[in-house]
Design a protein around this motif. Sequence first.
Motif, mmCIF file in Angstrom:
data_model
loop_
_atom_site.group_PDB
_atom_site.id
_atom_site.type_symbol
_atom_site.label_atom_id
_atom_site.label_comp_id
_atom_site.label_asym_id
_atom_site.label_seq_id
_atom_site.Cartn_x
_atom_site.Cartn_y
_atom_site.Cartn_z
ATOM 1 N N PHE A 119 8.242 6.505 -2.339
ATOM 2 C CA PHE A 119 7.233 6.207 -3.350
ATOM 3 C C PHE A 119 7.363 4.806 -3.946
ATOM 4 O O PHE A 119 6.487 4.377 -4.697
ATOM 5 N N SER B 3 0.543 7.424 -4.483
ATOM 6 C CA SER B 3 1.647 8.395 -4.403
ATOM 7 C C SER B 3 1.129 9.818 -4.207
ATOM 8 O O SER B 3 1.873 10.695 -3.781
ATOM 9 N N LEU C 246 -0.208 10.451 0.368
ATOM 10 C CA LEU C 246 0.736 9.989 1.379
ATOM 11 C C LEU C 246 0.144 10.177 2.769
ATOM 12 O O LEU C 246 -0.608 11.127 3.015
#
Length: 101
Positions: A43, A51, A54
């Motif tokens: 992250f 975040s 992904l």
Amino acid sequence: MNLDELTQRLHAIRDRNDWRRFHSPKNLAMAASVEMAELVEIFQWLGEDESRRLSAEQLEHAGQEVGDIVLYLLLMCAELGIDMEQAVRAKLADNERRFAT
């Protein structure tokens, strides 16, 4: 998730490889911390929205690191005689009391 089964399987791997001598609570805590750092690294430098989105590769990597962390914590609980499920339930109940609206 059957924690007893997972712990038995972990102990079988540990025993086959003669790793018990390395599995002190101190070493297991440090190993879990290292794995947590590897999760955090996924992250690093991502924005809040990124975040949450992904890539498939990042998501798989995150899952592997989460698995590593949980496995080290299972080993630590076994070494210290902590019932992980009971500890998690007790902590959740404590949080529910502390943060009830």
